[in-house]
Structures are given as C-alpha cells and as structure tokens.
Design an enzyme around this catalytic site. Structure first.
Site, PDB file in Angstrom:
ATOM      1  N   ASP A  10       0.838  -1.246  -0.269  1.00  0.00           N
ATOM      2  CA  ASP A  10       0.021  -0.130  -0.076  1.00  0.00           C
ATOM      3  C   ASP A  10       0.896   1.135   0.150  1.00  0.00           C
ATOM      4  OD1 ASP A  10      -2.185   1.675   0.347  1.00  0.00           O
ATOM      5  OD2 ASP A  10      -1.999   1.884   2.774  1.00  0.00           O
ATOM      6  N   GLU A  75      -1.364  -1.745  -4.626  1.00  0.00           N
ATOM      7  CA  GLU A  75      -2.628  -1.012  -4.806  1.00  0.00           C
ATOM      8  C   GLU A  75      -2.410   0.319  -5.781  1.00  0.00           C
ATOM      9  OE1 GLU A  75      -5.651  -0.263  -1.628  1.00  0.00           O
ATOM     10  OE2 GLU A  75      -4.644   1.810  -1.501  1.00  0.00           O
ATOM     11  N   ASP A 148      -2.369   1.268   7.089  1.00  0.00           N
ATOM     12  CA  ASP A 148      -1.592   0.997   6.101  1.00  0.00           C
ATOM     13  C   ASP A 148      -1.223  -0.473   5.714  1.00  0.00           C
ATOM     14  OD1 ASP A 148      -1.496   3.638   4.999  1.00  0.00           O
ATOM     15  OD2 ASP A 148      -0.766   3.911   7.157  1.00  0.00           O
TER      16      ASP A 148
END
Length: 174
Positions: A10, A75, A148
């Site tokens: 992420d 992502e 996160d």
C-alpha cells in the site's frame, strides 16, 4: 496447488504498508508485515522528498530480499487531495514497483475498490472493515496493525484470490 507467497504493498510517501501472505492448499498464512515511515519534507530540508523515496525503495528491497516472495501486488493510485499529492503518491508507488522489479517479481495492480469488494463484499468499505476481515482471514484476531499495513495485506489476499479464480477458470476451459 503449490504454496505461493505474495507481497502486498500500500504505497504512500509518508507511510508505505507492506505484508507478505503465503497460501498453502487454499489456507492463508501471515508471513510478515510492517510499515515504512518517512519524515515529512516540511520537517526537514529541501530535497528530502527524494530521500523519502530512496528510503521506501531500500527498505522494500530489504524486505523482498529477506523473504523472497514469489509475486507482488500493489494498490493503484486512485485519488488525492490535489495534484501535488497525487504526484507524490504516484512517485512512491513507482519506487515500490521498481523495488519489486529489481528482484524480478511480477507486479499486479489492484484498484482499492476491487480489493475492498473482494474482502468485504463492497467497494466502498471503510478501512476498519477491511482491517477486520484481514485479521479474520489470517486468523490473527488480536493483531494491532496500522491501517496501511492491513491495506497492504488486503492487496496480497485479493491477489491470491484472483490467482485461485484464474487457475480454476483455466482448468474449466481446458
């Protein structure tokens, strides 16, 4: 199906979450996870953004070198508050992709809405709902990870699910 390990990432310029998940015979197992924190450029001198990117790259390389995952899932950048934030997020994502590529990992991209939908059932799920499902799927109910990190683990879990689905589709068409 052979065991496979995936690193989920992420990306962020201040906090980059990462998580490695192993799948063995359809069972998900946590390998390791963490977060890379960098110091905001406002708190340091000019030009520190490049040092923040370098830290993300070097720390991801250490993680990848230590664990040698088979694949990577990152992502995608979706939106940001402004163009400057979007650019910084894109650059952080770029160094994460470069770190994976430096180790020869195939990188798959996932939209945040797809990740949320695959874990929670809706693409508009809140971060805490995603975190709850990640902990359940990895049988780590008492874990206390930053969001996160759970987002990164969610990307890895989403990738493993898509991998299983694609393999089943190939077998049914054969």
């Amino acid at each position: 199906m052979n065991p496979v390990e995936v690193i989920g990432i992420d990306p962020g310029s201040q906090k980059t979450g990462w998580g490695i998940v192993r799948e063995v015979s359809g069972v998900l197992q946590l390998v390791d996870c963490g977060i890379i924190r960098t110091i905001s450029s406002a708190a340091v001198d000019e030009g520190s953004f490049s040092r923040r990117l370098a830290k993300i790259y070097s720390e991801l390389c250490i993680v990848i070198g230590r664990h040698t995952p088979d694949e990577a899932a990152i992502e995608q950048v979706f939106t940001a508050r402004n163009a400057s934030s979007a650019l910084k997020l894109g650059q952080a994502r770029g160094v994460a992709v470069a770190a994976c590529a430096a180790y020869g990992l195939e990188v798959s991209d996932y939209e945040p809405t797809l990740v949320k939908k695959s874990l929670v059932g809706t693409g508009r799920a809140e971060k805490d709902q995603v975190a709850f499902m990640v902990k359940r799927l990895l049988n780590e109910k008492d874990a206390c990870w930053p969001l996160d990190t759970t987002d990164a683990l969610a990307v890895a879990i989403c990738h493993l699910g898509r991998r299983r689905f694609d393999a089943m589709a190939r077998r049914s068409c054969a």
